[in-house]
Each structure stands twice: as structure tokens, then as C-alpha cells.
Write an enzyme that holds these catalytic residues in place. Structure first.
Site, PDB file in Angstrom:
ATOM      1  N   HIS A 117       0.833  -1.202   0.000  1.00  0.00           N
ATOM      2  CA  HIS A 117       0.000   0.000   0.000  1.00  0.00           C
ATOM      3  C   HIS A 117       0.870   1.256   0.000  1.00  0.00           C
ATOM      4  O   HIS A 117       1.943   1.286   0.627  1.00  0.00           O
ATOM      5  CB  HIS A 117      -0.920   0.010   1.213  1.00  0.00           C
ATOM      6  CG  HIS A 117      -2.057  -0.955   1.109  1.00  0.00           C
ATOM      7  ND1 HIS A 117      -2.835  -1.073  -0.022  1.00  0.00           N
ATOM      8  CD2 HIS A 117      -2.564  -1.856   2.013  1.00  0.00           C
ATOM      9  CE1 HIS A 117      -3.768  -1.992   0.165  1.00  0.00           C
ATOM     10  NE2 HIS A 117      -3.631  -2.490   1.388  1.00  0.00           N
TER      11      HIS A 117
ATOM     12  N   CYS B 273      -0.018   1.587  -5.436  1.00  0.00           N
ATOM     13  CA  CYS B 273      -1.049   2.368  -6.121  1.00  0.00           C
ATOM     14  C   CYS B 273      -0.551   3.780  -6.425  1.00  0.00           C
ATOM     15  O   CYS B 273       0.250   4.359  -5.682  1.00  0.00           O
ATOM     16  CB  CYS B 273      -2.310   2.447  -5.263  1.00  0.00           C
ATOM     17  SG  CYS B 273      -3.166   0.868  -5.075  1.00  0.00           S
TER      18      CYS B 273
END
Length: 213
Positions: A133, A190
Site C-alpha cells: 500500500h 497504487c
């Protein structure tokens, strides 16, 4: 008999000449390499230094320059189970050390960096792929540039990689996890970095194995 003796003498002289030429060529090549190292500000390796240790030293001194060689990787004796923490990744530039978990589901990514089970393990030949993440494990990933290091520490060894390139791609780009001839470590998160949750793009950092300890 004299002719045979003469032929043997000539043959031995030619053989000796070839040996001397070969040794001379090796010496010239060695001197040329040392000259190139010195121009780049690199000290030549000591006789007792191992290839791996010198490779690490060379990588650290060159930083953003292309390396000439790299180890071929190892083979893990025991494969991790799904959900198992089997290693940790250290990123010196960011000062972070995060556990590596087998699998990339949300459950695994909450515990650290996830390893794509379809890819090889860190330290092995081919392309090892890790996901994390952007607001936890891989915060600051965009600060890495060519020449920075990624270090994976495990019971199978310590594997040092040097960053070769970064890029942005779509979330559906499967080329990120394809096989490679060289031992690589590809990590991604991301993108954009300030977009938490669903993001349609991925930021990729690809590095090459340069040392095994």
C-alpha cells in the site's frame, strides 16, 4: 632424428609463445579494467575479496552507473506458506523495514508487503514481485531513483538489489509480473500516491540483484 628434435623445439617455442601472449593479454585486460575503475573513482578489489562483496562495493560506489555483472540467484529450500511472513525488505534511502508476507490479498497487505505467489522468491533467478500500500508499507516509494538499493533479509540469505528503472502503468498491465532472464525484484504500489483506496494506475520500481550474503 634431428628433424624430429627440431620440430619438437619449434612446437615448444610456439606453445610457450602462446602462453606468454595469453598471460600478457590477461595482464593488459586487468590493467585496463583497473584504469577504468580508477577513472570512476573506484579502488581495485583486494586479492582476498569475493566477487559478491566486490560487486556490492562497486554498486555502492557507482550509484547511478550501470553494473556489468550480477549474481544468478539461488533456489529457496523451503517455500513459504500462504499468509506466512518469511522475510523483510529494507529500503535504506527511506529508512523503512517492512515484513514480506506470502500472498497479495488485502489481509496479507495489511500485515506488510505481499509477495505474488506466481513469481519467484527474492534472491532467486527471474522476477520476484512484491506489492504494498502507498500509505503504509511503500510510503515514499516515489523517492527512489536509479542506483538506490532494496535489501531483502531472510533465513535463506540477504539479497541486495539496485534500482534500474521506475515507471507508471495501468492496474491491468500484466507485464509487471512477467518472467525475466535476469534476477530482478519488482515492487509496486497504487498511484497517484495521495489517492488512498482504489487507484487505476500503479507505480513500479524495478531493481536487479547485485549481491547475496
Amino acid at each position: 632424428m634431428r628433424q624430429i628434435g627440431l620440430l619438437v623445439s619449434v612446437w615448444l617455442m610456439l606453445l610457450g609463445g602462446l602462453v606468454v601472449f595469453d598471460q600478457g593479454q590477461q595482464w593488459l585486460n586487468q590493467q585496463q579494467a583497473i584504469s577504468e575503475w580508477r577513472k570512476a573513482g573506484i579502488k581495485e578489489p583486494q586479492p582476498k575479496a569475493t566477487v559478491v562483496n566486490f560487486t556490492l562495493k562497486l554498486a555502492r560506489q557507482l550509484q547511478h552507473k550501470k553494473l556489468i555483472f550480477s549474481p544468478q540467484g539461488i533456489r529457496w529450500e523451503q517455500r513459504p506458506r500462504s499468509g506466512e511472513i518469511f522475510a523483510q525488505i529494507f529500503i535504506p534511502k527511506l529508512g523503512v523495514k517492512v515484513p514480506i508476507v506470502e500472498g497479495t490479498s488485502e489481509k496479507e497487505l495489511e500485515r506488510g508487503v505481499g509477495h505474488h505467489i506466481a513469481s519467484v522468491l527474492p534472491g532467486e533467478g527471474d522476477n520476484a514481485v512484491l506489492a504494498g500500500h502507498n500509505n503504509t508499507a511503500f510510503t515514499g516509494l516515489g523517492k527512489l531513483v536509479e542506483g538506490d538499493q532494496l535489501i531483502v533479509e531472510s533465513k535463506e540469505g540477504v539479497f541486495t538489489y539496485i534500482v534500474e528503472k521506475t515507471w507508471i502503468t495501468s492496474m491491468d498491465d500484466r507485464t509487471v509480473i512477467v518472467s525475466h532472464e535476469q534476477p530482478l525484484l519488482t515492487v509496486y504500489t497504487c498511484y497517484p500516491f495521495d489517492e488512498i483506496g482504489f487507484a487505476e494506475e500503479r507505480y513500479i520500481v524495478q531493481s536487479r540483484l547485485i549481491g547475496i550474503e
